[in-house]
Enzyme design. Structure first.
Site, PDB file in Angstrom:
ATOM      1  N   ARG A  88       0.811  -1.218   0.000  1.00 58.69           N
ATOM      2  CA  ARG A  88       0.000   0.000   0.000  1.00 58.69           C
ATOM      3  C   ARG A  88       0.847   1.271   0.000  1.00 58.69           C
ATOM      4  O   ARG A  88       0.366   2.354  -0.341  1.00 58.69           O
ATOM      5  CB  ARG A  88      -0.916  -0.017   1.224  1.00 58.69           C
ATOM      6  CG  ARG A  88      -2.097   0.918   1.120  1.00 58.69           C
ATOM      7  CD  ARG A  88      -3.060   0.733   2.264  1.00 58.69           C
ATOM      8  NE  ARG A  88      -2.422   0.964   3.541  1.00 58.69           N
ATOM      9  CZ  ARG A  88      -2.579   0.199   4.617  1.00 58.69           C
ATOM     10  NH1 ARG A  88      -3.352  -0.867   4.573  1.00 58.69           N
ATOM     11  NH2 ARG A  88      -1.967   0.469   5.755  1.00 58.69           N
ATOM     12  N   TYR A 131     -14.210  20.262 -11.748  1.00 59.68           N
ATOM     13  CA  TYR A 131     -14.780  18.944 -12.067  1.00 59.68           C
ATOM     14  C   TYR A 131     -15.889  18.650 -11.045  1.00 59.68           C
ATOM     15  O   TYR A 131     -15.696  18.851  -9.843  1.00 59.68           O
ATOM     16  CB  TYR A 131     -13.636  17.929 -11.981  1.00 59.68           C
ATOM     17  CG  TYR A 131     -13.998  16.486 -12.148  1.00 59.68           C
ATOM     18  CD1 TYR A 131     -14.648  16.028 -13.276  1.00 59.68           C
ATOM     19  CD2 TYR A 131     -13.633  15.568 -11.162  1.00 59.68           C
ATOM     20  CE1 TYR A 131     -14.950  14.683 -13.425  1.00 59.68           C
ATOM     21  CE2 TYR A 131     -13.922  14.220 -11.302  1.00 59.68           C
ATOM     22  CZ  TYR A 131     -14.588  13.787 -12.436  1.00 59.68           C
ATOM     23  OH  TYR A 131     -14.877  12.461 -12.577  1.00 59.68           O
ATOM     24  N   LYS A 155      -6.617   9.906 -17.781  1.00 63.16           N
ATOM     25  CA  LYS A 155      -6.903  10.550 -19.078  1.00 63.16           C
ATOM     26  C   LYS A 155      -5.703  10.383 -20.020  1.00 63.16           C
ATOM     27  O   LYS A 155      -5.473   9.316 -20.533  1.00 63.16           O
ATOM     28  CB  LYS A 155      -7.273  12.023 -18.865  1.00 63.16           C
ATOM     29  CG  LYS A 155      -8.261  12.273 -17.739  1.00 63.16           C
ATOM     30  CD  LYS A 155      -9.592  11.594 -17.978  1.00 63.16           C
ATOM     31  CE  LYS A 155     -10.519  11.847 -16.795  1.00 63.16           C
ATOM     32  NZ  LYS A 155     -11.670  10.988 -16.772  1.00 63.16           N
TER      33      LYS A 155
HETATM   34  C1  LIG Z   1     -10.720  17.442 -14.864  1.00 60.53           C
HETATM   35  C2  LIG Z   1     -10.838  16.115 -14.213  1.00 60.53           C
HETATM   36  N1  LIG Z   1     -10.212  15.922 -13.048  1.00 60.53           N
HETATM   37  C3  LIG Z   1     -10.296  14.749 -12.402  1.00 60.53           C
HETATM   38  C4  LIG Z   1     -11.026  13.702 -12.907  1.00 60.53           C
HETATM   39  C5  LIG Z   1     -11.138  12.437 -12.112  1.00 60.53           C
HETATM   40  O1  LIG Z   1     -10.337  11.447 -12.623  1.00 60.53           O
HETATM   41  P1  LIG Z   1     -10.679   9.895 -12.360  1.00 60.53           P
HETATM   42  O2  LIG Z   1     -11.826   9.578 -13.251  1.00 60.53           O
HETATM   43  O3  LIG Z   1      -9.404   9.205 -12.677  1.00 60.53           O
HETATM   44  O4  LIG Z   1     -11.048   9.762 -10.923  1.00 60.53           O
HETATM   45  C6  LIG Z   1     -11.686  13.848 -14.118  1.00 60.53           C
HETATM   46  C7  LIG Z   1     -12.459  12.727 -14.690  1.00 60.53           C
HETATM   47  O5  LIG Z   1     -13.215  12.883 -15.621  1.00 60.53           O
HETATM   48  C8  LIG Z   1     -11.591  15.088 -14.786  1.00 60.53           C
HETATM   49  O6  LIG Z   1     -12.251  15.300 -15.943  1.00 60.53           O
END
Ligand SMILES: Cc1ncc(COP(=O)(O)O)c(C=O)c1O
Length: 390
Positions: free
Chosen positions: A55, A108, A205
């Site tokens: 971990r 987000y 992403k």
């Molecule tokens: C701008 C942004 N930050 C963070 C995240 C979160 O990432 P995760 O899906 O890996 O938790 C996303 C997911 O779409 C995002 O678009």
């Protein structure tokens, strides 16, 4: 000092430690054993260095962290179970009951929910602020403001923030600045030269880049911040799995080449959409007429494949018909992979500090690596389904 594209290929790479193999093995490990009591005791001295327990990190996740950190330019990175775990872990580590956080209104959406639902329950107050506030953020900072959180360009609406001005005001008041820098990737923004203390990548992403793993990476400006966040991530147990860390490292090696193509194709699509009579506006800071273009040019060195656009007003069923008709754009909420995606965004734009105005339906495109001529032909036939009367 090696140039960026060279660093993408070589950072965090140690073939000499793995029989010459180019890529690190995927360490499948929970338990780590110690030959003696002395060795076991010694491992407690620096809990986050070396392999101690699955971990706390594995040689696979250490390699990813080393590589991302070399690109971001910070003190040290921390890999996490998802991009959201990187955001929430950062907030948890740096906030306590009675603190105040300034959160950008265009964040987000789950980041907003974490503030509104989780942090509020633990007595942390959030003020959402206008993404275009710039140096005006100073007026919103309180004595108990610990974090100013930026996300630039903003999720769904793509406003570019004046990050250096915000960071200067935050630091003058003793607050830290954390940034969701996923849109820029580690390639198109130098967070620590712009005053950021914690740079967050939803590596799910563009870093992973193939739509096949959940992963986050946090990069910190100093050892003190790194230790606090690493401790919180370890305590919450939201570490990255070795398989995912491997996929992140594997994706990272081609990030430069992929991003060149994502950017070029996105610009082609954005320019084409901008000239289309059924499109009211395109939200992509790389376009000269975008309201955020000047700041983007000043602070960023490129743009990824994600952008928004607004249709001229038309009935919802026509938007459905457009989206259902597309052959190469799949309907999907994520982005950063090799395949093109599209989603309607109007219902997802939640604002409490600065209203978002759009007369027509809003959409978001992730430009994949297909031939842009095919993508344009696809959009062209789809757009024929909107704007008809009745
Ligand atoms: C701008 C942004 N930050 C963070 C995240 C979160 O990432 P995760 O899906 O890996 O938790 C996303 C997911 O779409 C995002 O678009």
């Amino acid at each position: 000092m090696a140039k960026r594209d060279t660093k993408i290929v070589h950072s965090g790479s140690h073939p000499e430690q793995q029989l010459g193999a180019v890529n690190p093995p995927v360490y499948h490990v929970s338990t780590v054993t110690y030959p003696t009591m002395a060795a076991l005791r010694a491992s407690g001295g620096k809990p986050f260095d070396g392999l101690r327990y699955g971990r706390f990190g594995t040689p696979t996740s250490f390699a990813l962290e080393e590589a991302v950190c070399a690109l971001e330019g910070g003190y040290r990175s921390i890999s996490t179970a998802s991009g959201l775990a990187a955001i929430t872990g950062t907030l948890d580590a740096l906030l306590k009951t009675g603190d105040h956080v300034l959160m950008v209104d265009s964040c987000y959406h789950p980041t907003r929910r974490y503030c509104d639902e989780h942090l509020r329950r633990y007595g942390v107050e959030t003020t959402f602020y206008d993404p275009l506030v710039g140096a005006g953020i100073a007026a919103l900072i309180r004595p108990n403001t610990r974090i100013v959180f930026v996300e630039s360009p903003g999720s769904l609406t793509f406003e570019v923030q004046d990050v250096p001005a915000i960071a200067q005001a935050a630091h003058a008041a003793g607050a830290l600045v954390a940034m969701d820098a996923t849109w820029a990737t580690p390639l198109f923004f130098r967070p620590f030269e712009k005053g950021i203390d914690v740079s967050i990548q939803a590596a799910t992403k563009f870093i992973v880049g193939h739509s096949d793993a959940m992963l986050g990476v946090i990069t910190c400006a100093s050892e003190e911040i790194w230790y606090k966040i690493k401790s919180a991530i370890a305590l919450a147990g939201v570490c990255a799995g070795s398989e995912e860390a491997y996929l992140g490292l594997r994706g990272l090696r081609t990030l430069g080449a992929r991003l060149k193509q994502h950017q070029e194709s996105a610009l082609t699509l954005a320019r084409w959409l901008r000239a289309h009579p059924k499109v009211a506006r395109v939200l992509y800071p790389a376009l000269p007429e975008d309201p955020g273009h000047a700041l983007w040019r000043r602070d960023f060195t490129g743009a990824c494949g994600l952008f928004g656009f607004e249709l001229r007003p038309c009935p919802a069923e026509q938007v459905d018909a457009l989206l259902d008709s597309l052959e190469y754009f799949s309907l999907g909420y994520s982005w950063g992979g090799f395949e093109s995606l599209i989603i309607p965004t109007t219902a997802g734009i939640i604002r409490t500090a600065a209203p978002w105005r759009a007369a027509g339906p809003m959409l978001r495109i992730h430009t994949g690596l297909e031939d842009p001529a095919d993508l344009i032909a696809d959009l062209d036939q789809g757009l024929m389904r909107v704007g008809k009367s009745g």
